[in-house]
Write an enzyme that holds these catalytic residues in place. Structure first.
Site, PDB file in Angstrom:
ATOM      1  N   HIS A 134     -55.387 -14.260 -82.460  1.00  0.00           N
ATOM      2  CA  HIS A 134     -55.220 -14.011 -83.900  1.00  0.00           C
ATOM      3  C   HIS A 134     -53.785 -13.560 -84.106  1.00  0.00           C
ATOM      4  CE1 HIS A 134     -56.433 -12.893 -87.983  1.00  0.00           C
ATOM      5  NE2 HIS A 134     -55.506 -11.964 -87.848  1.00  0.00           N
ATOM      6  N   CYS A 135     -53.059 -14.317 -84.881  1.00  0.00           N
ATOM      7  CA  CYS A 135     -51.652 -14.014 -85.055  1.00  0.00           C
ATOM      8  C   CYS A 135     -51.439 -13.199 -86.330  1.00  0.00           C
ATOM      9  CB  CYS A 135     -50.845 -15.310 -85.136  1.00  0.00           C
ATOM     10  SG  CYS A 135     -49.064 -15.026 -85.225  1.00  0.00           S
TER      11      CYS A 135
END
Lengths: 774, 144
Positions: free
Chosen positions: A133-134
């Site tokens: 998850h950026c």
């Protein structure tokens, strides 16, 4: 930025992405405004053009990475995960290119996560090929947007290098005017670029390695393939090609951006589905005895589906949780039971109506066999009257009993059936699936099973509660009935013979049950049977789907010891039994006319209206009641559970019965054949009480049940109860004992031995401990 | 209207008995492929051969959708060059095959499965995880 539905708006999660966006756009804009004019003059106009293109690329990839659906799996529908929630083990193993990969159950999304899938806690979704998850794009990076993320990193690195280099060039040429605006701005831009250079370049290099190796960040960070083989790699070139050139996968979520694949409701034509439905040629499959699981709860969808996929092999088990074999069996049975139960309600007339008296081969050789009727077992009644044979088959113990009833519809003199049972067994054996009952009592335990094996089980939905014994009883009663009222016989015969007659299926189970009770305890086999049969039948009953496997049948067979052997009884006793039966049959007839309320089950009932249901059943209920009553016990309460929803009265009766057997289960397997027989025998020799007393049956069934239950427990702990199943399955999941309750029956608690005095703990298959009253 | 109504009536006649879920087959990796094993629940409802044929066709179609060929490469390049604005106008190869699959499933349902009392659900609605087959209860007596 995609977010799952229902998430509250959290401004804080937008800070990194806003910062990143601002810095990127702002810095580049400044660069273009202050540095590029000089650059285009001093060096070439191509420089700003190049930077423009690169920046556009960066923006496009940034936007795609931010707004594109990463490959979110929609939540599984309720139908799909009904079973798994309760009984599913936490992990499921699957073989991917020869490497065992573990799939974890996602409790949020309600399915087993496919390989490489992971659940993102920020987005609260399972993402396919989950990378990470950026926060800088405020989105998960998964299958669909990994390419854009990777290209974003690459292009950003290139862009930063370019900006820094040309900025430096500018500054070097304007060293004397460092305090000038342009120079200052350029310096600031250079600083920003330089500041983020190392992290961005580091990340880019990291992902280049990942792409080359064919791994995701998640796999790399968790060390999944450290020192091992990565089954998902396609070789370096293949991996690069896959990342850069693979087609854009579709998105199931129409709400997310860039998803152009949407199911157009207008275009979907409503397909009318209405019965009657065609059926495939089942000529060779007709006789499928459906084993209904005892009290398997209804939502077997998942289990079933899982079970159905079982055959795929353990390797690729997508379906069945890794239960021990017996447990699996039971699961399957249960599921089937559940389904059959459910289906029975929905009246599936497709299965041969005649409930198959399913006799479980007792694992202990000498143990009297219980005629177990799998709900689905239709004992194949192939068109001939032999269908009664079904019962008979089972009856190898029952020989006398079932024969009476089943073997010939309408013929049935007691002795005849008695004699004919072997014939019937044979005849039945000829019918392909006739319930292995044919096995006739004295075959080796497994022969009946064997006989059954090839036969597909026809689920007799309606049978549900009828245990094999009941069936046989029924047959007996049928025979009685036929004697008494010729009209019945045809119906009975019909049931037996025509799988397709739904009604038959209904009443056959009832009839036998009743008869069982009618006969009273003296009929060892019978009485014993009845308790079992209802249970079994119930199970079977529940199962409409004809998918009861032979395997399961076998198992059930093995599990149910037949309590009574008619052949052991003296002729005089048999005669007296018969007399009693007749009396009770008459009583039943009188009482019978009321009920018929069971929709599908009642169908049978009505068909057999002749046989008064009342006396047979402990609580005075007709067939259906008895169904639950006897069989439940037999089935270790599982079957009972299954039926409870239908007949609350029965439930109470059954529950009481259930307890009994449980407690005495040990007796069965401890005593092996002899003990069981003895137990059974005794009731048989009891003074006949013509009216079927409720108390009588319970006790009777009690004994029988205990016998069976012990056996069943010993052999297939899981089958009997959901809880067992739950226990068996446990794989980090909580035991599903509580779930049994939902079956409606007294549930697990009822199962625990209550009445009997000595409670012995026996560890059954799968490590489940049973308390058996000795 | 009347027709629709009657259709609805018809539909209402058949109640859902159970559902079977055909899971993915991961033996070849993460490509979209469904297990062809014949579930026992369908044993009495459909021929094994027919079922396997349907699933195999679906698998082949999905394999075609995911194929890394010249077409998908060109598409990727074009998308890159146009800053992905091409996606607003053009349908990707995968999407085209998905439409083909939807059409195939619709056709199978109409011709084969609905008469048998079954209904296939497009796996895309389930995220390409399962093929859902709804089994409708068969109330007709003597349908065998």
């Amino acid at each position: 930025m995609p977010s799952s539905v229902g998430n509250t708006f959290k401004p804080t999660k937008f800070i990194p992405v806003s910062t990143a966006a601002c810095l990127l756009v702002g810095s580049t804009t400044l660069f273009f405004a202050f540095t590029c004019p000089w650059l285009s003059n001093a060096i070439s106009p191509a420089v700003p053009l190049y930077h423009g293109v690169v920046f556009l690329f960066v923006l496009a990839n940034f936007s795609m990475a931010t707004f594109m659906d990463p490959g979110v799996f929609p939540r599984a529908s309720e139908d799909e995960d009904k079973d798994d929630d309760f009984r599913a083990p936490l992990y499921k193993n699957v073989e991917v290119k020869g490497v065992q990969v573990r799939m974890k159950w996602c409790s949020t999304c309600h399915f087993y996560r496919p390989p490489r899938c992971s659940h993102c806690s920020v987005c609260d979704n399972c993402v396919e090929d989950f990378d990470h998850h950026c926060p800088w794009v405020n989105n998960c990076i998964g299958r669909r947007n990994y390419r854009y993320f990777f290209l974003f990193l690459l292009s950003l690195s290139v862009h930063m290098v370019g900006v820094f280099s040309f900025g430096l060039l500018f500054v070097l040429h304007h060293l004397e005017t460092l305090s000038a605006l342009h120079t200052t701005v350029t310096l600031v831009v250079m600083c920003i670029a330089g500041l983020f250079f190392i992290p961005v370049m580091g990340l880019t290099g990291f992902h280049m390695v990942l792409v080359a190796r064919g791994r995701t960040t998640n796999e790399q960070v968790t060390g999944k393939f450290r020192g091992g083989v990565n089954p998902f790699t396609r070789g370096c070139c293949g991996n690069v090609k896959h990342v850069l050139c693979s087609p854009l996968a579709p998105s199931s979520n129409a709400l997310l951006c860039f998803c152009r694949y949407m199911v157009d409701p207008k275009k979907k034509l409503a397909i009318p589905i209405k019965p009657p439905f065609l059926r495939p040629a089942l000529s060779d499959r007709n006789v499928t005895v459906k084993l209904s699981d005892n009290g398997v709860h209804g939502s077997i969808l998942r289990t079933k589906s899982k079970i159905s996929l079982d055959g795929l092999g353990e390797k690729n088990t997508d379906t069945q949780p890794p239960l021990p074999p017996k447990a699996e069996r039971h699961n399957q049975l249960q599921s089937q039971l559940t389904s059959s139960e459910e289906s029975s309600i929905s009246s599936k007339p497709t299965n041969p109506p005649t409930p198959a008296v399913y006799r479980y081969r007792p694992s202990f050789g000498t143990i009297p066999k219980v005629h177990y009727h799998a709900t689905g077992e239709k004992i194949m009644m192939s068109e001939d009257s032999k269908s009664s044979a079904i019962l008979e088959e089972r009856g190898h113990d029952y020989r006398s009993e079932p024969n009476l009833d089943l073997p010939d519809y309408g013929t049935a003199p007691l002795h005849r059936t008695f004699q004919s049972s072997p014939f019937q067994l044979d005849s039945i054996s000829t019918t392909p699936r006739s319930l292995s009952l044919k096995q006739g009592g004295h075959r080796p335990e497994h022969s009946p099973l064997g006989g059954r094996k090839p036969d597909p089980v026809i689920s007799t939905p309606h049978r549900g509660v009828f245990s094999p014994g009941t069936l046989s009883n029924r047959n007996g009663s049928l025979s009685y009935d036929s004697l008494l009222t010729p009209s019945i016989a045809p119906s009975a015969g019909e049931c037996a013979t025509h799988p397709g007659v739904p009604t038959m299926g209904f009443h056959s189970p009832f009839l036998p049950t009743k008869m069982c009770h009618v006969r009273g305890p003296e009929l060892q086999g019978q009485t014993i049977v009845s308790p079992y049969s209802p249970v079994r039948t119930g199970l079977i009953y529940g199962r409409h789907s004809p998918h009861l496997r032979e395997r399961e049948q076998e198992r059930e067979r093995e599990r149910d010891p037949s309590p009574v052997r008619y052949d052991n009884l003296s002729k005089t006793i048999m005669a007296s039994i018969q007399e009693r039966k007749e009396m009770e049959a008459r009583e039943k007839l009188i009482n019978r006319h009321g009920p018929g309320n069971y929709a599908n089950d009642s169908g049978v009932f009505d068909g057999c209206s002749r046989v008064p249901p009342g006396p047979c059943y402990p609580d005075g209920q007709r067939g259906p009641g008895s169904r639950g009553y006897g069989s439940r016990d037999n089935l270790i309460g599982v079957g009972l559970v299954g039926y409870t929803p239908r007949t609350p009265v029965l439930r109470s009766a059954a529950s009481s019965l259930v307890r009994a057997p449980r407690t005495s289960t040990t007796s069965l397997h401890t005593d092996a054949g002899g003990g069981g027989n003895l137990q059974y025998r005794s009731p048989a020799h009891q003074p006949h009480h013509s009216p079927i007393a409720v108390p009588r049956s319970p006790s009777y069934s009690h004994q029988k049940v205990s016998f069976i239950s012990s056996r069943e427990r010993a052999e297939s702990p899981h089958l009997g109860t959901r809880e067992d199943l739950g226990q068996g399955k446990v794989n980090g999941q909580p035991q599903g004992q509580a779930r049994d309750c939902h079956l409606g029956a007294p549930s697990g608690t009822a199962l625990s031995p209550s009445r009997h005095t000595n409670v012995k703990k026996v560890t059954g298959v799968g490590g489940t401990t049973y308390e058996i009253s000795v | 209207m009347a027709e629709t109504h009657s259709l609805q009536d018809l539909r209402q006649q058949a109640a859902i008995a159970s559902k079977v879920f055909i899971q993915r087959d991961y033996t070849s990796g993460t490509i979209c492929k469904f297990q062809t094993k014949f579930p026992t629940e369908l044993e009495a409802r459909i021929e094994k051969q027919q079922f396997e044929e349907t699933i195999q066709t679906l698998n082949n179609l999905y394999a075609e959708a995911e194929k890394l060929g010249g077409k998908s490469y060109l598409e990727g390049c074009l998308a890159c060059l146009t800053a992905y604005t091409i996606f607003l106008c053009m349908e990707t190869h995968y999407e085209k095959v998905l439409k083909k699959i939807a059409k195939y499933i619709q056709e199978q349902n109409e011709k084969v499965y609905a008469p048998l009392g079954l209904l296939l659900t497009d796996p895309i609605e389930r995220g390409l995880r399962v093929v859902e087959i709804t089994i409708f209860e068969d109330r007709s007596i003597g349908s065998r």
